[in-house]
Design an enzyme around this catalytic site. Structure first.
Site, PDB file in Angstrom:
ATOM      1  CG  HIS A  25      -2.222  -0.675   0.820  1.00  0.00           C
ATOM      2  ND1 HIS A  25      -2.373  -2.030   0.873  1.00  0.00           N
ATOM      3  CD2 HIS A  25      -3.353  -0.176   0.294  1.00  0.00           C
ATOM      4  CE1 HIS A  25      -3.548  -2.330   0.430  1.00  0.00           C
ATOM      5  NE2 HIS A  25      -4.181  -1.230   0.068  1.00  0.00           N
ATOM      6  CD  GLU A  47      -8.763  -8.207 -10.194  1.00  0.00           C
ATOM      7  OE1 GLU A  47      -7.725  -7.557 -10.025  1.00  0.00           O
ATOM      8  OE2 GLU A  47      -9.773  -8.049  -9.496  1.00  0.00           O
ATOM      9  CG  ASP A  56      -4.853  -9.412  -8.176  1.00  0.00           C
ATOM     10  OD1 ASP A  56      -4.001  -9.935  -7.440  1.00  0.00           O
ATOM     11  OD2 ASP A  56      -5.686  -8.581  -7.768  1.00  0.00           O
ATOM     12  CB  CYS A  75      -7.122  -0.243 -13.983  1.00  0.00           C
ATOM     13  SG  CYS A  75      -7.775  -1.781 -13.319  1.00  0.00           S
TER      14      CYS A  75
END
Ligand code: PEP
Ligand code: MG
Length: 537
Positions: free
Chosen positions: A185, A426, A450, A497
């Site tokens: 993160h 994904e 992913d 994305c």
């Protein structure tokens, strides 16, 4: 001068004061032996807490909304609660330190609130605990509130998602963490904020470097503490060149993202909160292609209400002034954990109960999200997309659910708008059946982070496997081609994305494949647009 290395997750050079983040020690300091002094410290801490909460209240009211801000107002009032204050004073008189007394009284009051029948009072248990935690942090000189007097470089062991959402973003020039991977993160946040950052840094977290002059070189993955003159001069020059490069990209601001042969592509940004829209506007993104809504669930002790979600989404829509917004529904699970979800421990969390699997089995969690999204759509263009899809059946269930949500809002007379429904691709399963899925939805957005992890069977969080994690792998490229062909065959658009969207070595490939949109960190937009505009494809 001391220097060391780390794994760079965003380029650039930052120069500023080092702020070492020490999570509060579990051992609270004992009394200094003089209860008068402890009492004085307690009162001073209350004053500091009041100032912090007041500032936080104003910020929250401005950026999120009145209702969320009121939680802080409750905490300000609790600081003066007579029962609370007297209980702390009594404990101090009995020989406890101010920190011990505030901690124990906070726990006792929190337990008493939690045991009440009244739902409103029950919910205040969290507030009193949070308020007491703040007092203890102040008394221990800890920085878990991330108070930074002036802009600086934040050094930490690691930052949890809940810590990252509480950061004073406007004051942070760079992150340096001892742990973390390029997908952590902190790394995602650094990219959104457009600041140089290092993870897995070889750095000792000692109080002695706190406040020292520091330089982070996000190009080379190096840091310098108390740099010598030569290093300072070289880094200042490097930063100047980086700023000049940034300046040169300004000519692409406001331009269309179109290649030399006329191929147009939409360049959007990824964000995690309403706060981040400023980076979208600064970066000149053409919209938001991925709002990671799980950030609204992190760093808190209970689920956000429909109203809180709605306020956050509406704030984004309004700030975007007509630019499109794609909200991804909650993707909790795997690396993003929230205690209050009460999720059981799993042996393989990345392959476990996460993303859409939670929403499709917990209507109580799915409903407020979708209602908030439909309500926000009354204020501007909003689409919703769903993570971790593997089947047509899931998509049909989602569509049915969304239809009932919309009908419910209309029946209640609550304003709502049209929401295009898309899915994230994904999983290899979704890529392989993309032609079938394309018949069901309005768009695809490929989550390459992913998709790479699941195609290559490589944990994206495992730093040891970084050398094996190859999003350029021919298997990933082949799936990307299939996905975009499926989308176009069924007349829908397809974007990317995941982090790969910002990989300039692949921009021409993506244009050739026919992708309609790339959604990347806001700070990457202008250089990506330059690459598109210079491309012959
Ligand atoms: C992805 O998987 O590529 C993606 C964009 O989602 P996240 O990184 O939040 O899992
Ligand atoms: Mg993902």
């Amino acid at each position: 001068m001391r220097e060391g290395t780390g794994r760079p997750v965003f380029s650039g050079v930052a120069i500023g004061k080092a702020y070492v983040y020490f999570p509060r020690q579990s051992e609270l300091p004992a009394s200094c032996g003089d209860s008068e002094i402890e009492l004085k410290n307690f009162n001073a801490a209350r004053e500091t807490a009041r100032e912090q909460l007041q500032a936080l209240f104003e910020k929250t009211r401005r950026e999120i909304g009145e209702e969320q801000a009121m939680i802080l107002d409750v905490q300000i009032m609790m600081l003066d609660d007579l029962d609370f204050v007297e209980s702390v004073q009594e404990m101090i008189a009995g020989g406890a330190s101010a920190a011990q007394a505030a901690h124990e009284t906070g726990d006792a009051f929190s337990a008493a609130f939690a045991a009440m029948d009244d739902e409103y009072m029950k919910a205040r248990a969290v507030d009193v605990k949070d308020m007491a935690r703040r007092l203890v942090d102040i008394l221990c000189g800890g920085r878990s509130g991330f108070q930074m007097e002036e802009p600086g470089i934040l050094i930490a062991e690691d930052l949890t998602p809940s810590e990252t959402v509480q950061l004073p973003k406007d004051k942070i020039l760079a992150f340096v963490t001892r742990q973390g991977s390029s997908n952590s993160h902190t790394a995602i946040l650094a990219r959104i904020m457009n600041i140089p950052s290092l993870v897995q840094a070889q750095i000792a977290l000692s109080p002695e470097i706190d406040g020292k002059m520091m330089i982070v070189d996000g190009f080379e993955g190096r840091y310098y503490i108390e740099p010598d003159e030569e290093t300072q001069a070289a880094m200042t020059e490097k930063r100047k060149r980086a700023l000049e490069h940034k300046q040169a990209l300004e000519q692409y601001r406001g331009k269309e993202s179109v290649s030399k042969s006329g191929k147009k592509i939409l360049l959007c940004a990824n964000i995690g909160s309403a706060d981040d829209v400023r980076y979208v506007l600064e970066g000149d993104a053409e919209g938001v292609g991925l709002m990671r809504s799980e950030f609204l669930y992190l760093g808190r002790e209970d689920f956000p209400t429909e109203e809180e979600l709605f306020e956050a989404y509406r704030s984004v829509v309004e700030q975007l002034k007509g630019r499109p917004l794609v909200i991804r529904t909650l993707d909790i699970g795997a690396d993003k954990q929230c205690d209050y979800f009460g999720l059981e421990h799993e042996e393989n969390p990345a392959l476990g109960y996460r993303g859409i699997r939670i929403c499709l089995t917990r209507e109580d969690i799915f409903r407020p999200q979708m209602r908030a999204i439909y309500r926000a759509a009354a204020f501007g263009p909003v689409s919703a997309m769903f993570p971790m899809i593997i089947s047509v059946d899931e998509v049909r269930r989602i569509k049915e659910f969304c239809k009932s949500i919309r009908e419910g809002l209309v029946a209640e007379g609550i304003p709502c708008g049209k929401v295009d429904l898309g899915i994230m691709i994904e999983t290899p399963a979704a890529a392989v059946i993309s032609r079938e899925l394309a018949k069901e939805v309005a768009f695809f957005s490929v989550g390459t982070n992913d998709l790479t992890q699941y195609t290559l069977a490589i944990d994206r969080q495992n730093a040891k496997l970084d050398a094996f994690y190859d999003p350029h792998h021919p298997a990933v490229m082949s799936l990307l081609k299939t996905i975009v062909e499926s989308a176009h065959a069924e007349g829908i658009w397809a974007g990317i994305c995941g982090e790969l969207g910002a990989d300039l070595t692949l921009t021409e490939t993506f244009l050739e494949m026919g992708f309609d949109e790339l959604s990347v960190s806001p700070g990457r937009i202008l250089e990506l647009r330059k690459k598109v505009c210079e491309s012959e494809v």
